[in-house]
Scaffold this active site. Sequence first.
Site, PDB file in Angstrom:
ATOM      1  N   SER A   1       1.019  -1.411  -0.340  1.00 48.35           N
ATOM      2  CA  SER A   1       0.200  -0.226  -0.005  1.00 48.35           C
ATOM      3  C   SER A   1       0.692   1.091  -0.292  1.00 48.35           C
ATOM      4  CB  SER A   1      -0.710   0.872   1.577  1.00 48.35           C
ATOM      5  OG  SER A   1      -0.230   0.545   2.296  1.00 48.35           O
ATOM      6  N   LYS A   2      -0.002   2.489  -0.224  1.00 47.00           N
ATOM      7  CA  LYS A   2       0.568   3.657  -0.228  1.00 47.00           C
ATOM      8  C   LYS A   2       1.790   3.722   0.826  1.00 47.00           C
ATOM      9  CE  LYS A   2      -2.516   6.445  -2.830  1.00 47.00           C
ATOM     10  NZ  LYS A   2      -3.650   7.024  -2.297  1.00 47.00           N
ATOM     11  N   ARG A   3       1.756   3.274   2.431  1.00 47.93           N
ATOM     12  CA  ARG A   3       2.829   3.175   3.167  1.00 47.93           C
ATOM     13  C   ARG A   3       4.447   2.507   3.041  1.00 47.93           C
ATOM     14  NH1 ARG A   3       2.953   0.022   6.849  1.00 47.93           N
ATOM     15  NH2 ARG A   3       1.160  -1.761   6.009  1.00 47.93           N
TER      16      ARG A   3
END
Length: 469
Positions: A242-244
């Site tokens: 994910s964006k993390r």
Amino acid sequence: MVITRFAPSPTGYLHLGNARTAIFSYLFARHHKGKFILRIEDTDRERSTKEFEDMLIEDLKWLGLEWDEFYRQSERFEIYKEYAQKLIESGHAYPCFCTLEELEEERKKAEERGVPYRYSGKCRVLSREEVEVLKRENKPYTIRFKVPDNTMVVFEDLIKGHIAINTDDFGDFVIVRSDGTPTYNFVVVVDDALMGVTHVIRGEDHIPNTPKQILIYEALGFKVPAFVHLPVILGEDRSKLSKRHGAVSVRNYREEGYLPEALFNYLCLLGWSSPEEGREIYSKEEFIKIFRLEDINSSPAIFNKEKLKWLNGVYIREVVSLERLVDEFIPFLQKAGYEADREYVRRVLQSTRDSFETLKEGVDRLKPFFVEEVSYSEEAISVLENETSRIVLEAFLQRIEDIDLTQEKVKEIAKEIQKELKIKAKDIWHALRASLTGKLEGVGVDILCSILPKERIKKRILRALQLYS
Ligand code: GLU
């Protein structure tokens, strides 16, 4: 005939995981000389935008995908209405007048009792007359699919194997919202059936939706397709990518200067075992030839950014043609504000394509070839302030007049200076590099001198010499 589709929702940029799903669906269809469909799933009118749709299409094309048919669900509402009506008439669906508050109340109660929530089925038992009255009163309603109680729905996933889910896990679900828009689980069935999709290939996060869809297929008398649920892609910390984890959209990588062929190749390697042990570089055409669902792993794939970058470097260095590299490189140069003619760019890249792994990195590294004047780093200044550097630069300047500066010639001159003036090779290269690039590391000075116009070389050395005056 094999028919597959990719069905993105235009609610964001194309995620790497979805791009891989699109690629696998595409490869499977092409391998079997079948049909590949692109279907934009924009029934959620609040979250879908035309901008995201345009970008999805652009990114898919950029990756090298092409499709045989194109659909947009928002243009098919009439069709869905017809099928919702059919389900009501055959007793497989019913209007539900429960308000949000009532549903919330049910949800809370389930939570208090510690059981998973599912709709109570309150409106299932409304008579025709009761429904008519409520409709006449203009009470908002959804349409729910009537799910048989406590029944096992089973299917053989082509990757995940035998899957069985009990209908009590979900209960009657909404197929048309109160604003009249149909929901994903319903339209996906209508579309896949009408479009003749034979293999539904998608992310494994859709497994819980599959039994709902199978029930609708059966209720409408459609043939149930084969299901292929691809394992998720994880970050290096083994949580869902994910964006993390930083850049996760195709767009990000495109803007960073990744080549579409390299990203395509890398995504194919994610969760797929090459039948040729150890081989990692394949062209799209080769993938089409050898692609088999059997070679997809059933366990999650781990995204390795370093490996992708390395692979991109391999493509830049030795896979794509020089002409293609020039084509891809020029827009990056322009974006950075540099101008150069094609022939010059070609000469630069011919000698330097092995020195960077992304186009953006390349532009940064090759700056000294494209700028008029360089700016000095602090380290460069302290090197240039040495008396030794002054001697080196003056000697070099004297020797390059009337000479065709090839890489060999530059090395020869450096050797001469080393011998005649008793200056260490390291100091010679440092002085030249600092004056010509403004830095102490980066492109080879000999390569730079063999390509940079002589006037510019002289100008840079003269400017560095001014630091002493
Ligand atoms: N619109 C859905 C998604 O983007 C499609 C899922 C499917 O392929 O059925 O996840």
